[in-house]
Design a protein around this motif. Structure first.
Motif, mmCIF file in Angstrom:
data_model
loop_
_atom_site.group_PDB
_atom_site.id
_atom_site.type_symbol
_atom_site.label_atom_id
_atom_site.label_comp_id
_atom_site.label_asym_id
_atom_site.label_seq_id
_atom_site.Cartn_x
_atom_site.Cartn_y
_atom_site.Cartn_z
ATOM 1 N N ASP A 31 1.020 -1.001 0.059
ATOM 2 C CA ASP A 31 0.083 0.069 0.007
ATOM 3 C C ASP A 31 0.843 1.341 0.054
ATOM 4 O OD1 ASP A 31 -2.278 -1.302 0.009
ATOM 5 O OD2 ASP A 31 -2.670 -1.451 2.335
ATOM 6 N N GLU A 32 2.049 1.100 0.501
ATOM 7 C CA GLU A 32 2.814 2.321 0.566
ATOM 8 C C GLU A 32 3.607 2.587 -0.733
ATOM 9 O OE1 GLU A 32 3.765 1.883 5.414
ATOM 10 O OE2 GLU A 32 5.386 1.552 4.079
ATOM 11 N N LEU A 33 3.332 1.898 -1.736
ATOM 12 C CA LEU A 33 3.914 2.144 -2.990
ATOM 13 C C LEU A 33 2.972 2.254 -4.093
ATOM 14 C CD1 LEU A 33 6.414 -1.028 -2.686
ATOM 15 C CD2 LEU A 33 7.098 1.842 -2.307
ATOM 16 N N PRO A 34 3.556 2.743 -5.215
ATOM 17 C CA PRO A 34 2.613 3.007 -6.532
ATOM 18 C C PRO A 34 2.140 1.579 -6.629
ATOM 19 C CG PRO A 34 4.569 4.305 -6.767
ATOM 20 C CD PRO A 34 4.846 3.367 -5.388
ATOM 21 N N GLN A 35 0.800 1.707 -7.397
ATOM 22 C CA GLN A 35 0.210 0.379 -7.851
ATOM 23 C C GLN A 35 0.916 -0.416 -8.781
ATOM 24 O OE1 GLN A 35 -3.692 1.043 -9.348
ATOM 25 N NE2 GLN A 35 -4.187 -1.098 -9.321
ATOM 26 N N GLU A 36 1.914 0.227 -9.621
ATOM 27 C CA GLU A 36 2.581 -0.481 -10.831
ATOM 28 C C GLU A 36 3.610 -1.291 -10.064
ATOM 29 O OE1 GLU A 36 4.111 4.165 -10.687
ATOM 30 O OE2 GLU A 36 2.206 2.873 -10.791
ATOM 31 N N GLN A 37 4.003 -1.182 -8.887
ATOM 32 C CA GLN A 37 4.826 -2.030 -8.179
ATOM 33 C C GLN A 37 4.416 -3.437 -7.898
ATOM 34 O OE1 GLN A 37 8.473 -0.818 -7.005
ATOM 35 N NE2 GLN A 37 8.198 0.521 -8.533
ATOM 36 N N ALA A 38 3.076 -3.678 -7.726
ATOM 37 C CA ALA A 38 2.603 -4.886 -7.451
ATOM 38 C C ALA A 38 1.335 -4.951 -8.220
ATOM 39 C CB ALA A 38 2.375 -5.167 -5.880
ATOM 40 N N PRO A 39 1.419 -5.156 -9.448
ATOM 41 C CA PRO A 39 0.213 -5.060 -10.180
ATOM 42 C C PRO A 39 -0.917 -6.555 -9.943
ATOM 43 C CG PRO A 39 1.945 -5.603 -11.578
ATOM 44 C CD PRO A 39 2.514 -5.049 -10.356
ATOM 45 N N GLY A 40 -0.297 -7.461 -9.636
ATOM 46 C CA GLY A 40 -1.066 -8.634 -9.135
ATOM 47 C C GLY A 40 -1.578 -8.661 -7.794
ATOM 48 N N ALA A 41 -1.473 -7.564 -7.152
ATOM 49 C CA ALA A 41 -2.287 -7.491 -5.551
ATOM 50 C C ALA A 41 -3.166 -6.608 -5.604
ATOM 51 C CB ALA A 41 -1.106 -7.119 -4.796
ATOM 52 N N ARG A 42 -4.283 -6.927 -4.899
ATOM 53 C CA ARG A 42 -5.501 -6.448 -4.839
ATOM 54 C C ARG A 42 -6.270 -6.334 -3.629
ATOM 55 N NH1 ARG A 42 -9.864 -8.287 -9.158
ATOM 56 N NH2 ARG A 42 -10.685 -9.358 -7.468
ATOM 57 N N ARG A 43 -6.624 -5.207 -3.000
ATOM 58 C CA ARG A 43 -7.210 -5.125 -1.618
ATOM 59 C C ARG A 43 -8.450 -5.315 -1.960
ATOM 60 N NH1 ARG A 43 -5.012 -0.607 2.865
ATOM 61 N NH2 ARG A 43 -6.348 -1.604 4.556
ATOM 62 N N PHE A 44 -9.256 -5.987 -0.798
ATOM 63 C CA PHE A 44 -10.607 -6.109 -0.494
ATOM 64 C C PHE A 44 -11.087 -5.827 0.701
ATOM 65 C CE2 PHE A 44 -9.023 -9.942 0.902
ATOM 66 C CZ PHE A 44 -10.288 -10.592 1.794
ATOM 67 N N SER A 45 -12.191 -5.345 0.920
ATOM 68 C CA SER A 45 -12.804 -5.071 2.141
ATOM 69 C C SER A 45 -13.127 -6.582 2.838
ATOM 70 C CB SER A 45 -13.937 -4.014 2.077
ATOM 71 O OG SER A 45 -15.016 -4.739 1.363
ATOM 72 N N LEU A 46 -13.152 -6.312 4.176
ATOM 73 C CA LEU A 46 -13.146 -7.671 4.744
ATOM 74 C C LEU A 46 -14.725 -8.217 4.930
ATOM 75 C CD1 LEU A 46 -11.441 -9.780 6.483
ATOM 76 C CD2 LEU A 46 -12.319 -8.665 8.388
ATOM 77 N N GLY A 47 -15.213 -8.835 3.548
ATOM 78 C CA GLY A 47 -16.442 -9.404 3.521
ATOM 79 C C GLY A 47 -16.569 -10.749 2.747
ATOM 80 N N VAL A 48 -17.223 -11.539 3.294
ATOM 81 C CA VAL A 48 -17.241 -13.046 2.633
ATOM 82 C C VAL A 48 -17.606 -12.845 1.239
ATOM 83 C CG1 VAL A 48 -18.357 -15.316 2.737
ATOM 84 C CG2 VAL A 48 -17.575 -14.339 4.669
ATOM 85 N N HIS A 49 -18.869 -12.287 0.773
ATOM 86 C CA HIS A 49 -19.318 -12.161 -0.371
ATOM 87 C C HIS A 49 -18.334 -11.517 -1.455
ATOM 88 C CE1 HIS A 49 -22.267 -11.633 -3.548
ATOM 89 N NE2 HIS A 49 -21.979 -10.265 -3.590
ATOM 90 N N GLU A 50 -17.721 -10.417 -0.825
ATOM 91 C CA GLU A 50 -16.587 -9.728 -1.773
ATOM 92 C C GLU A 50 -15.676 -10.695 -2.137
ATOM 93 O OE1 GLU A 50 -13.684 -6.004 -2.070
ATOM 94 O OE2 GLU A 50 -15.176 -6.166 -0.480
ATOM 95 N N LEU A 51 -14.975 -11.270 -1.092
ATOM 96 C CA LEU A 51 -14.037 -12.332 -1.366
ATOM 97 C C LEU A 51 -14.525 -13.333 -2.315
ATOM 98 C CD1 LEU A 51 -11.058 -13.315 -1.258
ATOM 99 C CD2 LEU A 51 -12.066 -14.379 1.373
ATOM 100 N N ALA A 52 -15.618 -13.919 -2.289
ATOM 101 C CA ALA A 52 -15.992 -15.047 -3.002
ATOM 102 C C ALA A 52 -16.095 -14.869 -4.186
ATOM 103 C CB ALA A 52 -17.322 -16.083 -2.425
ATOM 104 N N THR A 53 -16.581 -13.470 -4.538
ATOM 105 C CA THR A 53 -16.815 -13.020 -5.706
ATOM 106 C C THR A 53 -15.661 -12.772 -6.578
ATOM 107 O OG1 THR A 53 -18.965 -11.732 -5.258
ATOM 108 C CG2 THR A 53 -17.784 -11.173 -7.173
ATOM 109 N N SER A 54 -14.555 -12.263 -5.942
ATOM 110 C CA SER A 54 -13.206 -12.087 -6.460
ATOM 111 C C SER A 54 -12.498 -13.331 -6.884
ATOM 112 C CB SER A 54 -12.288 -11.156 -5.491
ATOM 113 O OG SER A 54 -12.826 -9.694 -5.279
ATOM 114 N N LEU A 55 -12.802 -14.318 -6.095
ATOM 115 C CA LEU A 55 -12.251 -15.724 -6.269
ATOM 116 C C LEU A 55 -12.734 -16.441 -7.520
ATOM 117 C CD1 LEU A 55 -11.507 -17.061 -2.807
ATOM 118 C CD2 LEU A 55 -9.798 -16.248 -4.199
ATOM 119 N N ARG A 56 -14.160 -16.281 -7.467
ATOM 120 C CA ARG A 56 -14.973 -16.503 -8.702
ATOM 121 C C ARG A 56 -14.358 -15.874 -9.948
ATOM 122 N NH1 ARG A 56 -19.662 -15.446 -6.710
ATOM 123 N NH2 ARG A 56 -19.762 -17.587 -5.509
ATOM 124 N N GLU A 57 -14.452 -14.661 -9.849
ATOM 125 C CA GLU A 57 -13.840 -13.948 -11.367
ATOM 126 C C GLU A 57 -12.473 -14.507 -11.569
ATOM 127 O OE1 GLU A 57 -13.870 -9.928 -10.151
ATOM 128 O OE2 GLU A 57 -16.032 -9.728 -10.352
#
Length: 420
Positions: free
Chosen positions: A316-342
């Protein structure tokens, strides 16, 4: 340069593993003292050639550790004492002052906004921390995020130094052979979509969110490596949702992962190490809502994985292009399940190792820490010529010869966050 490292314990953990990696590279004659009993990391440190002394501290109230630790310091005559983790910082700084060692550096590995080492911060913990921090020469923060928290606590800016954690990136490089071997040993289908996680199984890490999300994804397997009090709770949760055969709880021992089948532990040594685990999975998830650095995320990125995380200052302390494969999500079961499904639908594949991994090489961390040591030692003579009186921390006497020092492990557990 002689350096004595004092750490609360040497069981499996990020701070403990980080100390071992640094000891291999610091240009100093080092020894280690652990307040509590030995653990698997202690065995590794000794195998690397660094002596480890165990004081066998019986608990936070065991004041007898202070004179014993001070005697060790007088006998060893270190140029510098380096403390790690809350209890070791409190006792180590006081013992160093009793032993006449004026140069003390402390690393803050696990300080959150509301918790320290997984437990709530109380007024007593803060007060004692600030009182003993004044006995040191420097406090090392493992991220800018932790440095900001220290400043808010009132630690003087000139005593704060940011030295990020580091990893040996080559150890986590993707290995197709290891992927096939691990999946075969675990009985996983070759084409299965496998999610991974690793860390201490404690409430604050919120692995329950990860388990619940995977139970909503038919055919998806989860490899969760770690030990801790939440292990049985997570096993029951998986069985409750009828997913015990897809949720694999893997214990960590001596740096290796012991495989479990449907929550049942397999024979010791029968599983992959963490690099092997990372090669075997398709996506890594770190659901913890508050981290001081985020070593597990960094290791997963070094393996070319897509990563979903709740908190990771290293990214988080670096520009996004430093870690393009990392994505932050808010702590929720539905959001995480949706992201994994995608990700499953898109077929994530392996990514190129991102720039953020090269930034956090353990050799750079050791070099930066050596600079902190040298700066602290250079200032030591001035402190010896004009010693400032330091009031002893307020403690409560007890007939048994122990005192009551606030301990995060005895604080109330953090409040639970929503799963929605």
């Amino acid at each position: 340069m002689k350096v004595l490292h004092v750490i609360t314990g040497l069981d499996m953990g990020g701070a403990e593993q980080q100390l071992r990696l640094l000891l291999r590279r610091l240009p100093a004659q080092c020894e280690v003292v652990t307040l509590t009993g030995p653990g698997p990391v202690a065995e590794g440190i000794e195998a690397d050639g660094t002596p480890v002394t165990h004081l066998g501290m019986s608990g936070n109230l065991d004041l007898t550790v202070l004179p014993r630790l001070a005697r060790l310091m007088r006998a060893g005559r270190p140029d510098l004492v380096h403390t790690h983790l809350y209890r070791a910082c409190v006792y180590g700084r006081v013992a160093a002052r009793l032993a006449g060692v004026r140069t003390v550096v402390a690393t803050e590995h696990s300080l959150g906004d509301a918790v320290i080492e997984g437990r709530r911060l109380t007024r007593g913990v803060r007060t004692l921390y600030r009182a003993t921090e004044r006995l040191g020469a420097a406090t090392v923060a493992v991220s800018d995020t932790v440095a900001a928290r220290l400043r808010r606590w009132g630690v003087p800016e000139e005593r704060i130094h940011v030295v990020p954690n580091g990893i040996e990136a080559h150890r986590f490089a993707f290995d197709p052979a290891a992927r096939a071997l691990v999946r075969t040993r675990l009985g996983l289908p070759v084409d299965a979509f496998v999610v991974g996680g690793a860390g201490r199984l404690v409430p604050g890490k919120r692995f329950d969110v990860l388990v619940r999300a995977v139970t909503q994804l038919p055919g998806v397997h989860l490899l969760l490596a770690g030990e801790g009090p939440e292990r049985e709770t997570l096993r029951r949760l998986a069985e409750q949702f009828g997913s015990g055969d897809r949720i694999h709880l893997l214990g960590v021992r001596d740096g290796a992962v012991d495989t479990g089948y449907g929550g049942r532990a397999a024979p010791a040594g029968d599983g992959p190490d963490i690099p092997g685990l990372l090669s075997a999975i398709d996506v890594f998830v770190s659901p913890s809502p508050e981290e001081a650095f985020g070593l597990a995320v960094l290791e997963a990125l070094a393996s070319g994985l897509h990563v979903l995380y709740g908190s990771c200052p290293a990214v988080d302390e670096l520009p996004q292009e430093q870690a393009p494969g990392a994505r932050r999500f808010s702590l929720g079961v539905h959001e995480l399940a949706t992201s994994l499904r995608e990700l499953r639908r898109d077929g994530p594949g392996r990514l190129a190792v991102p720039p953020v991994v090269r930034r956090y090489d353990i050799a750079r961390s050791a070099e930066a820490l050596t600079g902190v040591y040298e700066q602290a030692l250079a200032a030591a003579p001035a402190r010896r010529r004009r010693p400032a009186p330091v009031p002893a921390p307020a403690v409560q006497a007890h007939p048994s010869g122990v005192v009551a020092l606030p301990d995060p492990a005895r604080s109330p557990a953090p409040s639970q966050l929503s799963n929605r």
